[in-house]
Design a protein around this motif. Structure first.
Motif, PDB file in Angstrom:
ATOM      1  N   THR A  94      52.181   2.170  14.436  1.00 22.46           N
ATOM      2  CA  THR A  94      53.529   2.466  13.954  1.00 22.46           C
ATOM      3  C   THR A  94      53.462   2.849  12.477  1.00 22.46           C
ATOM      4  OG1 THR A  94      53.935   0.200  13.234  1.00 22.46           O
ATOM      5  CG2 THR A  94      54.436   0.729  15.546  1.00 22.46           C
ATOM      6  N   HIS A  95      54.587   3.315  11.935  1.00 27.71           N
ATOM      7  CA  HIS A  95      54.612   3.650  10.510  1.00 27.71           C
ATOM      8  C   HIS A  95      54.356   2.404   9.663  1.00 27.71           C
ATOM      9  CE1 HIS A  95      58.841   2.359  11.151  1.00 27.71           C
ATOM     10  NE2 HIS A  95      58.758   1.927   9.903  1.00 27.71           N
ATOM     11  N   ILE A  96      54.746   1.241  10.165  1.00 25.74           N
ATOM     12  CA  ILE A  96      54.503  -0.004   9.422  1.00 25.74           C
ATOM     13  C   ILE A  96      53.006  -0.240   9.286  1.00 25.74           C
ATOM     14  CG2 ILE A  96      54.801  -2.515   9.462  1.00 25.74           C
ATOM     15  CD1 ILE A  96      57.453  -2.005  10.982  1.00 25.74           C
ATOM     16  N   PHE A 114      58.935   4.611   4.501  1.00 26.08           N
ATOM     17  CA  PHE A 114      59.313   5.339   5.705  1.00 26.08           C
ATOM     18  C   PHE A 114      60.788   5.715   5.661  1.00 26.08           C
ATOM     19  CE2 PHE A 114      60.839   5.419  10.162  1.00 26.08           C
ATOM     20  CZ  PHE A 114      60.002   6.408  10.670  1.00 26.08           C
ATOM     21  N   PHE A 115      61.075   6.952   6.055  1.00 24.08           N
ATOM     22  CA  PHE A 115      62.449   7.440   6.136  1.00 24.08           C
ATOM     23  C   PHE A 115      62.762   7.781   7.597  1.00 24.08           C
ATOM     24  CE2 PHE A 115      61.275   8.085   1.771  1.00 24.08           C
ATOM     25  CZ  PHE A 115      62.427   7.776   1.058  1.00 24.08           C
ATOM     26  N   HIS A 116      63.707   7.035   8.158  1.00 19.21           N
ATOM     27  CA  HIS A 116      64.123   7.288   9.542  1.00 19.21           C
ATOM     28  C   HIS A 116      64.834   8.638   9.635  1.00 19.21           C
ATOM     29  CE1 HIS A 116      63.384   3.231  11.213  1.00 19.21           C
ATOM     30  NE2 HIS A 116      63.627   2.821   9.978  1.00 19.21           N
ATOM     31  N   LEU A 117      64.537   9.372  10.711  1.00 20.38           N
ATOM     32  CA  LEU A 117      65.259  10.616  10.983  1.00 20.38           C
ATOM     33  C   LEU A 117      65.998  10.549  12.319  1.00 20.38           C
ATOM     34  CD1 LEU A 117      62.733  13.183   9.532  1.00 20.38           C
ATOM     35  CD2 LEU A 117      65.063  12.775   8.754  1.00 20.38           C
ATOM     36  N   TRP A 159      53.018  10.179  21.393  1.00 17.53           N
ATOM     37  CA  TRP A 159      53.542  10.514  20.077  1.00 17.53           C
ATOM     38  C   TRP A 159      52.360  10.872  19.175  1.00 17.53           C
ATOM     39  CZ3 TRP A 159      58.484   8.355  17.681  1.00 17.53           C
ATOM     40  CH2 TRP A 159      59.477   8.175  18.648  1.00 17.53           C
ATOM     41  N   HIS A 160      52.656  11.314  17.941  1.00 18.02           N
ATOM     42  CA  HIS A 160      51.555  11.755  17.071  1.00 18.02           C
ATOM     43  C   HIS A 160      51.945  11.570  15.608  1.00 18.02           C
ATOM     44  CE1 HIS A 160      47.788  13.635  16.328  1.00 18.02           C
ATOM     45  NE2 HIS A 160      48.224  14.841  16.032  1.00 18.02           N
ATOM     46  N   HIS A 161      50.980  11.117  14.800  1.00 14.41           N
ATOM     47  CA  HIS A 161      51.119  11.091  13.339  1.00 14.41           C
ATOM     48  C   HIS A 161      50.334  12.274  12.779  1.00 14.41           C
ATOM     49  CE1 HIS A 161      52.639   6.937  13.480  1.00 14.41           C
ATOM     50  NE2 HIS A 161      51.588   6.604  14.212  1.00 14.41           N
ATOM     51  N   GLN A 162      50.949  13.052  11.910  1.00 14.71           N
ATOM     52  CA  GLN A 162      50.250  14.163  11.247  1.00 14.71           C
ATOM     53  C   GLN A 162      50.615  14.221   9.775  1.00 14.71           C
ATOM     54  OE1 GLN A 162      51.192  17.298  14.525  1.00 14.71           O
ATOM     55  NE2 GLN A 162      49.355  18.053  13.506  1.00 14.71           N
ATOM     56  N   LEU A 163      49.598  14.386   8.940  1.00 13.50           N
ATOM     57  CA  LEU A 163      49.835  14.598   7.522  1.00 13.50           C
ATOM     58  C   LEU A 163      50.445  15.984   7.327  1.00 13.50           C
ATOM     59  CD1 LEU A 163      47.758  13.737   4.467  1.00 13.50           C
ATOM     60  CD2 LEU A 163      48.205  16.153   4.857  1.00 13.50           C
ATOM     61  N   ILE A 164      51.465  16.061   6.486  1.00 10.11           N
ATOM     62  CA  ILE A 164      52.084  17.339   6.124  1.00 10.11           C
ATOM     63  C   ILE A 164      51.524  17.756   4.770  1.00 10.11           C
ATOM     64  CG2 ILE A 164      54.249  18.494   5.519  1.00 10.11           C
ATOM     65  CD1 ILE A 164      55.663  16.554   7.453  1.00 10.11           C
ATOM     66  N   PHE A 165      50.752  18.852   4.750  1.00  6.46           N
ATOM     67  CA  PHE A 165      50.151  19.249   3.476  1.00  6.46           C
ATOM     68  C   PHE A 165      50.924  20.365   2.781  1.00  6.46           C
ATOM     69  CE2 PHE A 165      47.914  22.041   6.492  1.00  6.46           C
ATOM     70  CZ  PHE A 165      47.851  23.261   5.825  1.00  6.46           C
ATOM     71  N   GLY A 166      52.023  20.789   3.391  1.00  5.34           N
ATOM     72  CA  GLY A 166      52.834  21.781   2.705  1.00  5.34           C
ATOM     73  C   GLY A 166      53.994  22.263   3.552  1.00  5.34           C
ATOM     74  N   ALA A 262      59.041   2.579  23.445  1.00  7.08           N
ATOM     75  CA  ALA A 262      57.895   2.827  22.561  1.00  7.08           C
ATOM     76  C   ALA A 262      58.059   2.019  21.281  1.00  7.08           C
ATOM     77  CB  ALA A 262      57.776   4.313  22.236  1.00  7.08           C
ATOM     78  N   ALA A 263      56.944   1.604  20.728  1.00  5.97           N
ATOM     79  CA  ALA A 263      56.971   0.798  19.502  1.00  5.97           C
ATOM     80  C   ALA A 263      57.283   1.642  18.269  1.00  5.97           C
ATOM     81  CB  ALA A 263      55.619   0.107  19.319  1.00  5.97           C
ATOM     82  N   TYR A 264      57.118   2.956  18.382  1.00  4.42           N
ATOM     83  CA  TYR A 264      57.199   3.844  17.219  1.00  4.42           C
ATOM     84  C   TYR A 264      58.639   4.255  16.905  1.00  4.42           C
ATOM     85  CZ  TYR A 264      53.179   4.455  20.239  1.00  4.42           C
ATOM     86  OH  TYR A 264      52.182   4.224  21.145  1.00  4.42           O
ATOM     87  N   SER A 265      58.874   4.570  15.634  1.00  7.17           N
ATOM     88  CA  SER A 265      60.133   5.166  15.183  1.00  7.17           C
ATOM     89  C   SER A 265      59.825   6.554  14.644  1.00  7.17           C
ATOM     90  CB  SER A 265      60.775   4.322  14.079  1.00  7.17           C
ATOM     91  OG  SER A 265      61.086   3.027  14.545  1.00  7.17           O
ATOM     92  N   SER A 266      60.698   7.504  14.935  1.00  5.56           N
ATOM     93  CA  SER A 266      60.459   8.865  14.461  1.00  5.56           C
ATOM     94  C   SER A 266      60.980   9.032  13.035  1.00  5.56           C
ATOM     95  CB  SER A 266      61.128   9.880  15.394  1.00  5.56           C
ATOM     96  OG  SER A 266      62.515   9.645  15.471  1.00  5.56           O
TER      97      SER A 266
END
Length: 291
Positions: A94-96, A114-117, A159-166, A262-266
């Motif tokens: 999770t984001h935590i 973390f910022f919830h959307l 689900w997926h975590h991805q770094l945003i580089f731009g 799911a345990a995750y928050s978007s």
């Protein structure tokens, strides 16, 4: 829905405070190709993102150390169906876990917010990301990849975590894998209920005669298992399988998935050096307002 989200995000862009307000890059595409970390292990997209977050902030850490600190959870593929589904609901991180993992792996140098959307927020995604990136923050998106699936493509399995580089106008640049995705598509995946679709075959192959389905609702501490009637969904799928010929004759479509909690928050986690003005600004920033 995607068109609506795009329209919402684009709306009012003409009054941005400065020209180019929707453009910012941590790395060039070539730099991202050279610097990105590819998936370091099963279900370890979160730990993989943390490796690159720390790299972008000037902190070197091994993939093994990042994974240990994030405490990636694995799918229990050999378990009976109830335990398998529970493992699927929390596999990965999770984001935590990402925030705690980045903090531990960096020896306390890095903090995250973390910022919830979801539910939908009053935000223009790309300009909002650009403002933080220009300040030096490193964003990681936590997305439900089972949304905004292109027509004809198979529904992803997680689900997926991805770094945003731009970001640039209407485009978001991400690593693992290196990708450029439209703002509307990313926004849709970032605005999701905490639910996961489990494929029919993954359910049926673990549905044995001695499997106790009552555990799907009764033994879980999360009331959503009962609210979603996961047990009922599985029973319906099993009934469809038993009456396969009848279903085919009636042209009734079979369930392709069941829905589980799911345990995750978007949303988006922004990382920065803890002992910096930006680090304090992140921690003090308000939640994004609801739409």
């Amino acid at each position: 829905m995607e068109a609506a989200v795009c329209e919402e995000v684009r709306g009012g862009r003409e009054d941005d405070e400065e020209a180019g307000a929707d453009e910012a890059m941590l790395w060039s595409v070539q730099e991202a190709l050279e610097m990105q970390t590819l998936q370091i292990g099963a279900s370890a997209c979160g730990a993989t993102a943390v490796v690159d977050v720390l790299k972008a902030l000037g902190v070197d850490v091994t993939p093994e150390e990042a994974d240990r600190c994030v405490q990636t959870r694995l799918r229990r593929n050999e378990s009976p169906l109830p335990d398998y589904l529970l493992s699927r609901s929390e596999a990965g991180a999770t984001h935590i876990q990402l925030i705690q993992g980045a903090q531990e792996a960096s020896g306390g140098q890095v903090t995250g917010r973390f910022f919830h959307l979801h539910p939908r927020r009053r935000v223009r995604l790309v300009p909002w990301l650009a403002r933080w990136i220009r300040k030096g923050a490193v964003p990681v998106a936590t997305m439900n990849m089972q949304l905004a699936v292109p027509e004809g493509e198979e529904v992803p399995d997680a689900w997926h975590h991805q770094l945003i580089f731009g970001v640039t106008s209407n485009a978001v640049f991400m690593t693992n894998p290196l990708d450029v995705v439209s703002e509307g598509e990313v926004h849709q995946r970032l605005c999701s209920e905490s639910m996961l679709l489990i494929r029919r075959e993954d359910v049926l192959q673990r549905l044995t005669p001695d499997c106790s389905l009552s555990g799907l609702s009764e033994s879980q501490s999360d009331p959503r298992w009962k609210a979603l009637d996961v047990e009922g969904q599985v029973r319906q799928m099993a009934t469809e399988e038993e009456g396969e010929e009848e279903e085919e004759e009636n042209n009734q479509p079979k369930m392709t998935h069941i829905r589980i909690p799911a345990a995750y928050s978007s949303g988006v986690t922004l990382f920065a050096i803890r002992e910096s003005e930006l680090g304090q600004e992140l921690l003090d920033a308000p939640e994004l307002p609801l739409l």
